[in-house]
Scaffold this motif. Structure first.
Motif, PDB file in Angstrom:
ATOM      1  N   GLY A 344      51.630  46.233  23.983  1.00 30.54           N
ATOM      2  CA  GLY A 344      51.962  45.213  23.002  1.00 30.54           C
ATOM      3  C   GLY A 344      52.058  43.805  23.595  1.00 30.54           C
ATOM      4  O   GLY A 344      52.231  42.836  22.856  1.00 30.54           O
ATOM      5  N   GLY A 345      51.945  43.713  24.902  1.00 28.93           N
ATOM      6  CA  GLY A 345      52.033  42.413  25.554  1.00 28.93           C
ATOM      7  C   GLY A 345      50.667  41.794  25.833  1.00 28.93           C
ATOM      8  O   GLY A 345      49.617  42.342  25.499  1.00 28.93           O
ATOM      9  N   VAL A 346      50.685  40.611  26.447  1.00 29.58           N
ATOM     10  CA  VAL A 346      49.463  39.888  26.814  1.00 29.58           C
ATOM     11  C   VAL A 346      49.463  39.703  28.321  1.00 29.58           C
ATOM     12  O   VAL A 346      50.473  39.282  28.915  1.00 29.58           O
ATOM     13  CB  VAL A 346      49.388  38.521  26.110  1.00 29.58           C
ATOM     14  CG1 VAL A 346      48.151  37.748  26.574  1.00 29.58           C
ATOM     15  CG2 VAL A 346      49.368  38.689  24.600  1.00 29.58           C
ATOM     16  N   LYS A 347      48.316  39.980  28.951  1.00 26.87           N
ATOM     17  CA  LYS A 347      48.196  39.860  30.397  1.00 26.87           C
ATOM     18  C   LYS A 347      46.997  38.991  30.752  1.00 26.87           C
ATOM     19  O   LYS A 347      45.900  39.158  30.189  1.00 26.87           O
ATOM     20  CB  LYS A 347      48.032  41.238  31.042  1.00 26.87           C
ATOM     21  CG  LYS A 347      48.024  41.226  32.555  1.00 26.87           C
ATOM     22  CD  LYS A 347      49.368  40.783  33.099  1.00 26.87           C
ATOM     23  CE  LYS A 347      49.403  40.776  34.625  1.00 26.87           C
ATOM     24  NZ  LYS A 347      50.715  40.383  35.138  1.00 26.87           N
ATOM     25  N   ASN A 348      47.198  38.065  31.680  1.00 25.97           N
ATOM     26  CA  ASN A 348      46.119  37.212  32.193  1.00 25.97           C
ATOM     27  C   ASN A 348      45.790  37.619  33.616  1.00 25.97           C
ATOM     28  O   ASN A 348      46.669  37.645  34.486  1.00 25.97           O
ATOM     29  CB  ASN A 348      46.511  35.750  32.154  1.00 25.97           C
ATOM     30  CG  ASN A 348      46.646  35.224  30.747  1.00 25.97           C
ATOM     31  OD1 ASN A 348      45.987  35.703  29.822  1.00 25.97           O
ATOM     32  ND2 ASN A 348      47.500  34.224  30.557  1.00 25.97           N
ATOM     33  N   ILE A 349      44.527  37.898  33.885  1.00 26.65           N
ATOM     34  CA  ILE A 349      44.059  38.225  35.228  1.00 26.65           C
ATOM     35  C   ILE A 349      43.060  37.149  35.633  1.00 26.65           C
ATOM     36  O   ILE A 349      42.087  36.893  34.907  1.00 26.65           O
ATOM     37  CB  ILE A 349      43.385  39.615  35.283  1.00 26.65           C
ATOM     38  CG1 ILE A 349      44.375  40.693  34.837  1.00 26.65           C
ATOM     39  CG2 ILE A 349      42.889  39.903  36.691  1.00 26.65           C
ATOM     40  CD1 ILE A 349      43.746  42.074  34.751  1.00 26.65           C
ATOM     41  N   SER A 350      43.283  36.517  36.770  1.00 28.97           N
ATOM     42  CA  SER A 350      42.429  35.405  37.218  1.00 28.97           C
ATOM     43  C   SER A 350      41.624  35.787  38.440  1.00 28.97           C
ATOM     44  O   SER A 350      42.027  36.635  39.250  1.00 28.97           O
ATOM     45  CB  SER A 350      43.275  34.177  37.529  1.00 28.97           C
ATOM     46  OG  SER A 350      43.896  33.696  36.347  1.00 28.97           O
ATOM     47  N   CYS A 351      40.466  35.111  38.570  1.00 25.67           N
ATOM     48  CA  CYS A 351      39.558  35.333  39.691  1.00 25.67           C
ATOM     49  C   CYS A 351      39.028  33.967  40.104  1.00 25.67           C
ATOM     50  O   CYS A 351      38.420  33.256  39.288  1.00 25.67           O
ATOM     51  CB  CYS A 351      38.430  36.251  39.236  1.00 25.67           C
ATOM     52  SG  CYS A 351      37.359  36.834  40.553  1.00 25.67           S
ATOM     53  N   GLU A 352      39.237  33.544  41.355  1.00 25.41           N
ATOM     54  CA  GLU A 352      38.820  32.226  41.839  1.00 25.41           C
ATOM     55  C   GLU A 352      37.974  32.385  43.092  1.00 25.41           C
ATOM     56  O   GLU A 352      38.366  33.082  44.033  1.00 25.41           O
ATOM     57  CB  GLU A 352      40.046  31.356  42.146  1.00 25.41           C
ATOM     58  CG  GLU A 352      40.902  31.052  40.927  1.00 25.41           C
ATOM     59  CD  GLU A 352      42.099  30.192  41.272  1.00 25.41           C
ATOM     60  OE1 GLU A 352      42.345  29.975  42.473  1.00 25.41           O
ATOM     61  OE2 GLU A 352      42.774  29.728  40.348  1.00 25.41           O
ATOM     62  N   ALA A 353      36.804  31.721  43.100  1.00 26.19           N
ATOM     63  CA  ALA A 353      35.910  31.804  44.250  1.00 26.19           C
ATOM     64  C   ALA A 353      35.108  30.520  44.365  1.00 26.19           C
ATOM     65  O   ALA A 353      34.715  29.923  43.354  1.00 26.19           O
ATOM     66  CB  ALA A 353      34.969  32.993  44.137  1.00 26.19           C
ATOM     67  N   MET A 354      34.867  30.083  45.601  1.00 29.55           N
ATOM     68  CA  MET A 354      34.060  28.899  45.869  1.00 29.55           C
ATOM     69  C   MET A 354      32.649  29.317  46.216  1.00 29.55           C
ATOM     70  O   MET A 354      32.421  30.358  46.837  1.00 29.55           O
ATOM     71  CB  MET A 354      34.658  28.098  47.029  1.00 29.55           C
ATOM     72  CG  MET A 354      36.028  27.520  46.734  1.00 29.55           C
ATOM     73  SD  MET A 354      35.995  26.280  45.422  1.00 29.55           S
ATOM     74  CE  MET A 354      35.015  25.000  46.197  1.00 29.55           C
ATOM     75  N   GLY A 355      31.679  28.479  45.847  1.00 25.16           N
ATOM     76  CA  GLY A 355      30.282  28.726  46.174  1.00 25.16           C
ATOM     77  C   GLY A 355      29.449  27.522  45.799  1.00 25.16           C
ATOM     78  O   GLY A 355      29.839  26.695  44.978  1.00 25.16           O
ATOM     79  N   GLU A 356      28.309  27.377  46.423  1.00 18.45           N
ATOM     80  CA  GLU A 356      27.376  26.293  46.116  1.00 18.45           C
ATOM     81  C   GLU A 356      25.954  26.842  46.165  1.00 18.45           C
ATOM     82  O   GLU A 356      25.504  27.298  47.226  1.00 18.45           O
ATOM     83  CB  GLU A 356      27.535  25.158  47.118  1.00 18.45           C
ATOM     84  CG  GLU A 356      26.737  23.916  46.783  1.00 18.45           C
ATOM     85  CD  GLU A 356      27.117  23.325  45.435  1.00 18.45           C
ATOM     86  OE1 GLU A 356      26.185  22.929  44.716  1.00 18.45           O
ATOM     87  OE2 GLU A 356      28.307  23.260  45.105  1.00 18.45           O
TER      88      GLU A 356
END
Length: 560
Positions: A344-356
């Motif tokens: 019944g809840g809300v969950k945020n999952i984040s993913c951060e990566a650098m690239g060029e």
């Protein structure tokens, strides 16, 4: 010798002696001159001393003297008119350029105009010479001579000389056209050479020629047209591969060619001497080569072009951002691979990566593509966030974040497990009021049936002013928020940066590893009034009143 012969001989020798004394006594001369215009008088004074001279010199001097002499006792007055009516060569010009010395250098597309003006004929002058002999002794005699030159006023009906003017271009062609980019304009006594939107082909010697019946005169000036510094269109953001040589392109257009210098992040790049084979930076005609680039070479490169001459200074520059291409790498390694959510809840999952180039992000749930209305995905430049509405236990499990660009890929699996919903704050009230904020008293109850990893970790507070609440129509998604964590902030909860004398609406929720609790009831708090501004206003008003009373009392005393 008979009597007639003797008389003729005597008369001849007496006349020769007289002329000999007149022509040879003048030997040393000093001049004093003054001049003015129109009815100007030029006066020249000659002081002379006598010396003996031979009869032959006297005769030679007399025969070469251009003056017409009239003897009158001890003084001689002579009138002189030259063939040029008293004018010198400098006074007999036909034309004059305006400006006198036209600027030699101009930029392409500039406008410029030069006038060639006819000059009036010179005014004739009449010189008069008066010579007076002084006292004569047996050894020497003194003589003074005064030369007076009077410039006659020009007659009112004097006929002006006719002068024809023409402009000649650097190729020797006479310009007669009165329209066009380069054309001729007649303006009174002047003939103007007009340049509109100058071009490089206009460079060279331009000549104004004036001619009359008696003479011809030319005035020439050199025109130099140069091209302003400009840059061909280049990418302002350029890329290079990690570990390879990179080229930053900067194509400069200018004539004559300028000197080029480079800067990296504001610091000058050392000049290349052409012999250093291990140099990091090697300039060439269209840019700069950077050897064996790494991530440290990423940044701003400034290409600066400059010309400094005796006639002009011209400079311009552009700045190019260089990005070093590389495969993706994780930007934040602190992301927990085990996270919790409650049903019944809300969950945020984040993913951060650098690239060029910047990488792409994709999410999988238990190996399958994300589908369903309970999922929302948010993207940033180098991040992605998956928001999950956990409706049931099927929404738990393994979530894979895939990151990729042309140079490589990354994967990370985050396991989402079932957790407990935290209890809401047991106390939420005002502890202290400031002009720009509040200190809050927030507490929660620790229940014995809660697992240790599900204990309350902190609180989230949301707030907005009354005017903001009305503007958002009561939608709390527009509210400002602040997160408090016990391990970071302790047990003191302060909201600052608010407006003074303003009413705010606030609510709070507890948080643990599984997410947020239900929100508390909305509380209304008001910041204090800024007394400092009121103090200044109060003092100002009282000072004005005191001065007014003083002025009034002083006026009354004067009447008494």
């Amino acid at each position: 010798m008979d009597l007639l012969t003797f008389l003729l001989y005597f008369l001849f020798t007496q006349n020769v002696a007289t002329w000999e004394q007149m022509t040879n006594d003048l030997t040393t001369t000093t001049y004093r001159s003054t001049s003015t215009s129109s009815s100007t008088t030029t006066t020249t004074t000659l002081s002379t001393s006598t010396r003996p001279s031979t009869p032959s010199k006297s005769k030679s001097s007399l025969s070469s003297n251009p003056l017409s002499l009239t003897r009158n006792g001890r003084s001689i007055e002579t009138n002189i008119y030259s063939s040029s009516a008293g004018s010198t060569d400098a006074e007999n010009h036909l034309i004059q350029l305006t400006p006198l010395a036209p600027p030699t250098s101009h930029f392409v597309n500039d406008s410029f105009i030069v006038f060639c003006r006819t000059l009036p004929p010179p005014t004739p002058t009449t010189p008069t010479i008066t010579t007076t002999e002084g006292n004569t002794t047996s050894a020497a005699s003194a003589t003074s001579t005064t030369v007076t030159t009077a410039t006659a006023a020009a007659p009112a009906n004097q006929v002006q000389r006719k002068i024809e003017i023409k402009w000649i271009d650097p190729k020797g062609k006479v310009r007669k056209n009165t329209k066009g980019r380069v054309h001729i304009e007649k303006r009174g006594e002047s003939t103007a050479l007009v340049f509109e939107h100058m071009s490089l082909e206009d460079s060279g010697n331009w000549t104004c020629e004036g001619s009359s019946k008696e003479q011809k005169e030319r005035k020439t000036f050199e025109l130099s047209v140069v091209e302003k510094i400009s840059f061909d269109k280049v990418e302002m953001v350029q890329s290079a591969r990690d570990g390879r040589d990179a080229t930053v392109y900067c194509k400069v257009r200018a004539e004559p060619a300028p000197s080029i210098t480079w800067q990296f992040n504001g610091d000058p790049i050392p000049a290349y001497n052409g012999t250093n084979l291990t140099a990091k930076y090697v300039p060439f005609s269209d840019g700069l080569v950077i050897k064996d680039v790494t991530q440290a070479d990423a940044g701003e490169y400034t290409c600066r072009a400059m010309r400094v001459t005796t006639d002009f200074v011209d400079a311009a520059q552009i700045t190019i951002l260089l990005r070093i291409q590389h495969k993706p790498y994780w930007f934040d390694n602190s992301t927990s691979l085990l996270q919790y959510a409650y049903i019944g809840g809300v969950k945020n999952i984040s993913c951060e990566a650098m690239g060029e180039p910047p990488p792409s992000f994709a999410w999988l749930h238990n190996g399958q593509s994300i589908r369903g209305s309970n999922y929302r995905i948010f993207y940033g430049d180098y991040s992605s966030t998956l928001q999950i509405h956990v409706l049931n236990e099927t929404h738990l499990g393994d979530y894979k974040c895939k990151v990729a660009n042309p140079l490589g890929t990354l994967e990370r699996v985050i396991k989402l497990s079932k957790g407990q919903k935290p209890a809401g704050p047991s106390r939420f009230q005002l502890k202290r009021i400031f002009t720009d904020g509040f200190e809050l008293d927030i507490r929660s109850v620790k229940y014995s049936n809660v697992e240790d990893n599900m204990n309350t970790l902190g609180y989230r507070v949301e707030y907005m002013s009354e005017s903001e609440l009305k503007f958002s129509a009561g939608n709390w998604s527009y509210a400002k928020r602040k997160d408090f964590l016990f391990h970071r902030d302790g047990r003191r909860f302060v909201i600052s940066g608010l407006k003074s004398n303003t009413t705010y609406l606030m609510r709070a929720a507890s948080r643990n590893l599984a997410g947020l609790s239900d929100w508390s009831a909305v509380k209304i708090f008001a910041t204090l009034e800024n007394l400092a501004s009121h103090t200044v206003t109060f003092v100002t008003h009282h000072v004005i009143i005191i001065f007014a009373l003083g002025y009034w009392a002083n006026s009354l005393l004067r009447h008494f």
